[in-house]
Design an enzyme around this catalytic site. Structure first.
Site, mmCIF file in Angstrom:
data_model
loop_
_atom_site.group_PDB
_atom_site.id
_atom_site.type_symbol
_atom_site.label_atom_id
_atom_site.label_comp_id
_atom_site.label_asym_id
_atom_site.label_seq_id
_atom_site.Cartn_x
_atom_site.Cartn_y
_atom_site.Cartn_z
ATOM 1 N N GLY A 36 -0.390 3.697 -11.580
ATOM 2 C CA GLY A 36 0.045 4.404 -10.361
ATOM 3 C C GLY A 36 1.415 5.026 -10.516
ATOM 4 O O GLY A 36 2.205 5.118 -9.571
ATOM 5 N N GLY A 48 3.380 7.995 -8.354
ATOM 6 C CA GLY A 48 3.737 7.805 -6.957
ATOM 7 C C GLY A 48 5.234 7.787 -6.722
ATOM 8 O O GLY A 48 6.040 8.035 -7.629
ATOM 9 N N GLN A 49 5.588 7.463 -5.483
ATOM 10 C CA GLN A 49 7.005 7.484 -5.075
ATOM 11 C C GLN A 49 7.854 6.590 -5.969
ATOM 12 O O GLN A 49 8.919 7.001 -6.452
ATOM 13 C CB GLN A 49 7.132 7.028 -3.613
ATOM 14 C CG GLN A 49 8.542 7.166 -3.068
ATOM 15 C CD GLN A 49 8.748 6.450 -1.732
ATOM 16 O OE1 GLN A 49 7.889 5.696 -1.268
ATOM 17 N NE2 GLN A 49 9.891 6.695 -1.118
ATOM 18 N N TYR A 98 -4.087 -2.989 4.577
ATOM 19 C CA TYR A 98 -3.050 -2.979 3.523
ATOM 20 C C TYR A 98 -2.374 -4.355 3.450
ATOM 21 O O TYR A 98 -2.225 -4.933 2.368
ATOM 22 C CB TYR A 98 -2.043 -1.878 3.857
ATOM 23 C CG TYR A 98 -0.838 -1.776 2.945
ATOM 24 C CD1 TYR A 98 -0.978 -1.451 1.603
ATOM 25 C CD2 TYR A 98 0.450 -1.960 3.448
ATOM 26 C CE1 TYR A 98 0.135 -1.326 0.775
ATOM 27 C CE2 TYR A 98 1.568 -1.831 2.637
ATOM 28 C CZ TYR A 98 1.402 -1.511 1.298
ATOM 29 O OH TYR A 98 2.502 -1.380 0.496
ATOM 30 N N ASP A 111 -7.784 5.137 -14.137
ATOM 31 C CA ASP A 111 -8.189 4.607 -12.832
ATOM 32 C C ASP A 111 -8.232 3.084 -12.947
ATOM 33 O O ASP A 111 -8.990 2.548 -13.767
ATOM 34 C CB ASP A 111 -9.583 5.169 -12.486
ATOM 35 C CG ASP A 111 -10.020 4.778 -11.084
ATOM 36 O OD1 ASP A 111 -9.549 3.742 -10.574
ATOM 37 O OD2 ASP A 111 -10.840 5.504 -10.504
ATOM 38 N N ASP A 140 -1.877 7.225 -14.239
ATOM 39 C CA ASP A 140 -2.293 7.396 -12.839
ATOM 40 C C ASP A 140 -3.743 7.870 -12.840
ATOM 41 O O ASP A 140 -4.237 8.380 -13.843
ATOM 42 C CB ASP A 140 -1.404 8.406 -12.109
ATOM 43 C CG ASP A 140 -1.351 8.146 -10.604
ATOM 44 O OD1 ASP A 140 -0.354 7.578 -10.124
ATOM 45 O OD2 ASP A 140 -2.327 8.512 -9.911
ATOM 46 N N LYS A 155 -2.238 -7.222 0.511
ATOM 47 C CA LYS A 155 -0.960 -7.670 -0.078
ATOM 48 C C LYS A 155 -0.874 -9.198 -0.071
ATOM 49 O O LYS A 155 -0.411 -9.797 -1.032
ATOM 50 C CB LYS A 155 0.228 -7.041 0.664
ATOM 51 C CG LYS A 155 0.402 -5.553 0.349
ATOM 52 C CD LYS A 155 0.675 -5.325 -1.136
ATOM 53 C CE LYS A 155 0.761 -3.883 -1.528
ATOM 54 N NZ LYS A 155 0.853 -3.667 -2.983
HETATM 55 P P1 NAD Z 1 2.390 5.785 -3.864
HETATM 56 O O1 NAD Z 1 1.284 5.901 -2.865
HETATM 57 O O2 NAD Z 1 3.509 6.736 -3.805
HETATM 58 O O3 NAD Z 1 1.801 5.791 -5.337
HETATM 59 C C1 NAD Z 1 0.650 5.067 -5.672
HETATM 60 C C2 NAD Z 1 0.003 5.748 -6.854
HETATM 61 O O4 NAD Z 1 -1.197 5.038 -7.153
HETATM 62 C C3 NAD Z 1 -0.380 7.215 -6.585
HETATM 63 O O5 NAD Z 1 0.214 8.064 -7.554
HETATM 64 C C4 NAD Z 1 -1.902 7.224 -6.694
HETATM 65 O O6 NAD Z 1 -2.418 8.398 -7.306
HETATM 66 C C5 NAD Z 1 -2.149 5.994 -7.558
HETATM 67 N N1 NAD Z 1 -3.490 5.437 -7.404
HETATM 68 C C6 NAD Z 1 -4.215 5.286 -6.284
HETATM 69 N N2 NAD Z 1 -5.430 4.793 -6.591
HETATM 70 C C7 NAD Z 1 -5.453 4.616 -7.922
HETATM 71 C C8 NAD Z 1 -6.424 4.140 -8.833
HETATM 72 N N3 NAD Z 1 -7.644 3.765 -8.429
HETATM 73 N N4 NAD Z 1 -6.106 4.078 -10.146
HETATM 74 C C9 NAD Z 1 -4.881 4.463 -10.584
HETATM 75 N N5 NAD Z 1 -3.936 4.969 -9.776
HETATM 76 C C10 NAD Z 1 -4.223 5.023 -8.448
HETATM 77 O O7 NAD Z 1 2.925 4.274 -3.761
HETATM 78 P P2 NAD Z 1 4.379 3.713 -4.098
HETATM 79 O O8 NAD Z 1 5.194 3.880 -2.883
HETATM 80 O O9 NAD Z 1 4.866 4.243 -5.372
HETATM 81 O O10 NAD Z 1 4.033 2.149 -4.184
HETATM 82 C C11 NAD Z 1 3.943 1.433 -5.388
HETATM 83 C C12 NAD Z 1 3.710 -0.027 -5.044
HETATM 84 O O11 NAD Z 1 4.792 -0.493 -4.219
HETATM 85 C C13 NAD Z 1 2.441 -0.297 -4.239
HETATM 86 O O12 NAD Z 1 1.906 -1.532 -4.602
HETATM 87 C C14 NAD Z 1 2.932 -0.373 -2.807
HETATM 88 O O13 NAD Z 1 2.087 -1.151 -1.997
HETATM 89 C C15 NAD Z 1 4.271 -1.037 -3.022
HETATM 90 N N6 NAD Z 1 5.198 -0.803 -1.907
HETATM 91 C C16 NAD Z 1 5.721 0.434 -1.682
HETATM 92 C C17 NAD Z 1 6.590 0.628 -0.610
HETATM 93 C C18 NAD Z 1 7.206 1.964 -0.316
HETATM 94 O O14 NAD Z 1 7.865 2.102 0.711
HETATM 95 N N7 NAD Z 1 7.019 2.968 -1.167
HETATM 96 C C19 NAD Z 1 6.918 -0.452 0.215
HETATM 97 C C20 NAD Z 1 6.324 -1.683 -0.007
HETATM 98 C C21 NAD Z 1 5.478 -1.857 -1.095
HETATM 99 N N1 SER Z 2 6.303 1.662 2.897
HETATM 100 C C1 SER Z 2 5.075 0.918 2.933
HETATM 101 C C2 SER Z 2 4.164 1.455 3.964
HETATM 102 O O1 SER Z 2 4.675 1.941 4.937
HETATM 103 C C3 SER Z 2 5.353 -0.540 3.186
HETATM 104 O O2 SER Z 2 4.602 -1.287 2.323
HETATM 105 O O3 SER Z 2 2.986 1.352 3.812
#
Ligand code: NAD
Ligand code: SER
Length: 321
Positions: free
Chosen positions: A9, A12-13, A144, A54, A35, A148
């Site tokens: 992944g 992503g962000q 979600y 994937d 990704d 988690k």
């Molecule tokens: P994001 O949504 O920005 O990125 C997730 C990535 O996963 C995307 O690029 C998407 O294409 C990829 N993805 C989705 N399904 C997939 C699959 N089947 N196979 C491979 N890739 C796949 O998420 P993020 O913000 O970068 O979050 C990363 C982790 O951090 C996650 O576990 C999320 O739950 C956790 N998290 C994020 C936040 C936040 O605010 N960003 C807060 C709490 C927890």
């Molecule tokens: N930033 C995330 C969301 O809003 C928290 O896990 O889903």
């Protein structure tokens, strides 16, 4: 010693910035970005390997681990809260089946370490809302959040049953200026800065006094790397570390922006994400992370606002946004 890390992944962000941070430590060739879509940035593709992967495909992960001789995984592939509420089965499938694939391969291949983020979404409306402890009621009301909590339990199961080094931390809402967030409830806290710079106003999808824990990306990277590198023998907890930086409401964030852009205007039009936000805590007790691996954030709301506005204004001047 860990030599090769696979990041799932990674477009992503968080992944888009964590891959670059890992590459400065381990070397570009030794951090394999991946990704499900072939959508990595030029920066990611030009600084090291990228694989289309994937996480629902067990054999594909298996092959990539062998191809690159991966010995650790940072598992970021997930569906976040707002997208998850629109498509709960997708969230269940990716967040649970993707995770169990990664954990099973870590067991089979005797990987040295796996890092899996959890979230403040593991908490629910019956959890204490202020200074939420690490060990507390975990009864989330979003799919979600359910994934988690299950993910934390699975990760701890692989630690105790198989002796695998699995670590995880509950991120608050992450605020950043490189890659837009992927469909969460805290996404307003990124959009507000972009809209402030682009149009001087923002309509927020949460109500003005919705208080949520948040963290700026440099602190998110620091927390992730600090936990990834922590001495395993000193960890009493594994998959569920609370980490906090500051808590903020949309109103307070708007006031912080107004200190630097007095003309900024905010309006409020809460949507379905309000109920999700209302089920999450206001503030987090991260004393276990502080005690076990020395966690300490650097950014507060105003220092983050200054930096966000500076970076996004520069992007705007260059016509990038
Ligand atoms: P994001 O949504 O920005 O990125 C997730 C990535 O996963 C995307 O690029 C998407 O294409 C990829 N993805 C989705 N399904 C997939 C699959 N089947 N196979 C491979 N890739 C796949 O998420 P993020 O913000 O970068 O979050 C990363 C982790 O951090 C996650 O576990 C999320 O739950 C956790 N998290 C994020 C936040 C936040 O605010 N960003 C807060 C709490 C927890
Ligand atoms: N930033 C995330 C969301 O809003 C928290 O896990 O889903």
């Amino acid at each position: 010693m860990i030599k090769k890390i696979l990041v799932t992944g990674s477009s992503g962000q968080i992944g888009s910035e964590l891959v670059m941070a890992l590459r400065t430590i381990y070397g570009g060739e030794n951090v394999i970005a991946s990704d499900k879509c072939d959508n990595a940035s030029k920066k990611i593709k030009s600084s090291g390997p990228f694989e289309k992967l994937d996480v629902l495909n067990y054999n594909e992960i298996d092959q990539i681990i062998d191809k690159h001789q991966v010995d650790a995984i940072v598992h970021l592939a997930a569906i976040l809260s707002a997208v998850g509420e629109k498509n709960p089965m997708l969230a269940w499938n990716v967040n649970i089946n993707g995770l169990i694939n990664v954990l099973e391969l870590a067991r089979e291949k005797k990987l040295l370490r796996v890092l899996i983020p959890s979230s403040i979404a593991a908490f629910g409306p019956t959890t204490p809302v202020e200074n939420t402890p690490q060990k507390t009621i975990l009864k989330p009301t979003t799919m979600y959040g359910v994934t988690k909590v299950a993910g934390e339990l699975l990760a701890d199961y692989y630690v105790s049953k198989y002796g695998i080094d699995v670590r995880g931390l509950r991120y608050p809402g992450i605020i950043s200026n490189e890659t837009m967030p992927g469909g969460g409830t805290t996404d307003y806290a990124v959009a507000i800065y972009y809209e402030a710079v682009k149009s001087g106003k923002y309509e927020c999808f949460l109500s003005e006094n919705t208080n949520l824990p948040m963290m700026y990306m440099p602190d998110c990277l620091k927390a992730t790397l600090d936990l990834f590198h922590a001495d395993y023998t000193k960890l009493k907890n594994h998959s569920d570390f609370n980490v906090a930086a500051f808590s903020v409401t949309p109103k307070l964030m708007a006031e912080s922006i107004k200190k630097y852009m007095p003309e900024f205007e905010i309006t409020y039009k809460p949507d379905f994400r309000q109920a999700i936000a209302d089920s999450w805590p206001n503030s987090i007790d991260d004393s276990c992370a502080r005690a076990e691996w020395g966690w300490q954030p650097a950014f507060d709301l105003d220092s983050m606002t200054q930096d966000m506005l500076k970076v996004i204004s520069e992007k705007h001047k260059q016509g990038l946004i």
